[in-house]
Design an enzyme around this catalytic site. Sequence first.
Site, PDB file in Angstrom:
ATOM      1  N   HIS A  86       8.659   6.545   8.759  1.00 28.32           N
ATOM      2  CA  HIS A  86       9.361   6.658   7.478  1.00 28.32           C
ATOM      3  C   HIS A  86      10.814   6.976   7.806  1.00 28.32           C
ATOM      4  CE1 HIS A  86       6.133   6.503   4.408  1.00 28.32           C
ATOM      5  NE2 HIS A  86       5.392   6.697   5.486  1.00 28.32           N
ATOM      6  N   CYS A 114       4.464   9.145   0.653  1.00 31.10           N
ATOM      7  CA  CYS A 114       3.147   9.712   0.359  1.00 31.10           C
ATOM      8  C   CYS A 114       3.275  10.653  -0.831  1.00 31.10           C
ATOM      9  CB  CYS A 114       2.633  10.476   1.578  1.00 31.10           C
ATOM     10  SG  CYS A 114       1.083  11.335   1.248  1.00 31.10           S
ATOM     11  N   ARG A 163       0.851  -1.206   0.000  1.00 34.04           N
ATOM     12  CA  ARG A 163       0.000   0.000   0.000  1.00 34.04           C
ATOM     13  C   ARG A 163       0.883   1.251   0.000  1.00 34.04           C
ATOM     14  NH1 ARG A 163      -0.571   4.749   2.413  1.00 34.04           N
ATOM     15  NH2 ARG A 163      -0.289   3.806   4.460  1.00 34.04           N
ATOM     16  N   ASN A 185       9.179   3.800   4.063  1.00 32.73           N
ATOM     17  CA  ASN A 185       8.965   3.386   5.455  1.00 32.73           C
ATOM     18  C   ASN A 185      10.223   2.731   5.993  1.00 32.73           C
ATOM     19  OD1 ASN A 185       6.133   2.723   3.954  1.00 32.73           O
ATOM     20  ND2 ASN A 185       5.813   3.494   6.009  1.00 32.73           N
ATOM     21  N   HIS A 243       3.966   4.283  12.959  1.00 28.16           N
ATOM     22  CA  HIS A 243       4.177   4.153  11.513  1.00 28.16           C
ATOM     23  C   HIS A 243       5.305   5.118  11.145  1.00 28.16           C
ATOM     24  CE1 HIS A 243       2.643   3.862   7.236  1.00 28.16           C
ATOM     25  NE2 HIS A 243       3.182   5.066   7.180  1.00 28.16           N
TER      26      HIS A 243
END
Length: 316
Positions: free
Chosen positions: A209, A240, A15, A249, A207
């Site tokens: 990066h 993004c 994703r 990530n 989450h």
Amino acid sequence: MKLPKRVTICEVGTRDGFQIEPEFIATEQKIEVVNRLAASGMPRIEVTSFVSSKAIPQLKDAAEVMAGIARRPGTAYSALVPNDKGAVRAVDAGVDEIHTVVSASESHNLANVNMTIAESLVKLAAVAEVARRAEVAVVSGISCSFGCPFEGDVPVAHLESVVARLVDLGARGIGLADTTGMANPAQVARTLERLVPRFPGVEWTLHTHDTRAMAIPNILAAMEMGVTHFDASIGGLGGCPFAPGASGNVCTEDLIHCLHAMGVETGVDLDALIEASKRVQAIVGRALPGQLVKAGKWDRRYPLPDGVRERIPARS
Ligand code: COA
Ligand code: ZN
């Protein structure tokens, strides 16, 4: 260090990673990657997103991917949605869990989903209703939790108000996302120190990066604060498209290698994951940021140069 015995990794490469790939990745290849990740024992996979195909053309085949994967017992398959239309599509596609997105920064939320935060929260209330009827759990992610590439600092009081609203809507988990790698470990610890006691019962996910090489340090800081759920992306894919400067990530195999080396269990077969990462590199046609695929695991050994073995003094 205060380390948990076990942590849960959610793989987001298909994703968060695939969404910014410029060349369309064939549906069968996406399915193959998800199946390989599941076969490695991955407990959670964010397979795709149900968003506007104009916003993210790469993931327009979300329903086909969900329909094509082999469901491994022990893996929870989720998808990201920004609104109730996405939630209905995700439920129809058979997700085990819905992941939602809203930003803690007004500028990023407008850039990402064309809504103010208040407008997004109205949509997320509708998502919660869809999920409740379908008996599917919701994990609510908050982009730019630790800083915004447009606005800079995001006050923690502001982040807390977004968390409070999502918890009110019944989110089982909250994902704090460092969308463009602006967080540092002290900030992560400070933020969790404030939020965790205020929302008892919430399952927190970090989450990260690795935009500025602080992803693993930030994860270590979060583990010290008791967090045991982390998103990561195979090979370190990711970014993004609506956040300038965003890059991949934290790399899943690098993170899992670090955890296993420290004795923290994940239930994932690292060798299978390394093979999956090599396959993803072949699919996207370039080397990915992950270090482990290049360096090998910590116990890799090299032959001694000529003439050295004979000169090693005997141990007394
Ligand atoms: N799935 C599929 N299509 C959707 C959708 C969804 N979840 N939500 C809206 N759409 C469609 C609408 O039906 C409409 O289609 P049409 O043009 O054929 O009539 C079109 O998308 C525009 O819908 P609208 O409600 O006017 O939204 P918008 O243009 O303001 O876009 C979002 C809002 C949220 C749909 C869009 O910005 C988006 O999908 N963003 C996702 C961004 C993202 O994934 N970022 C990376 C992850 S953090
Ligand atoms: Zn992300």
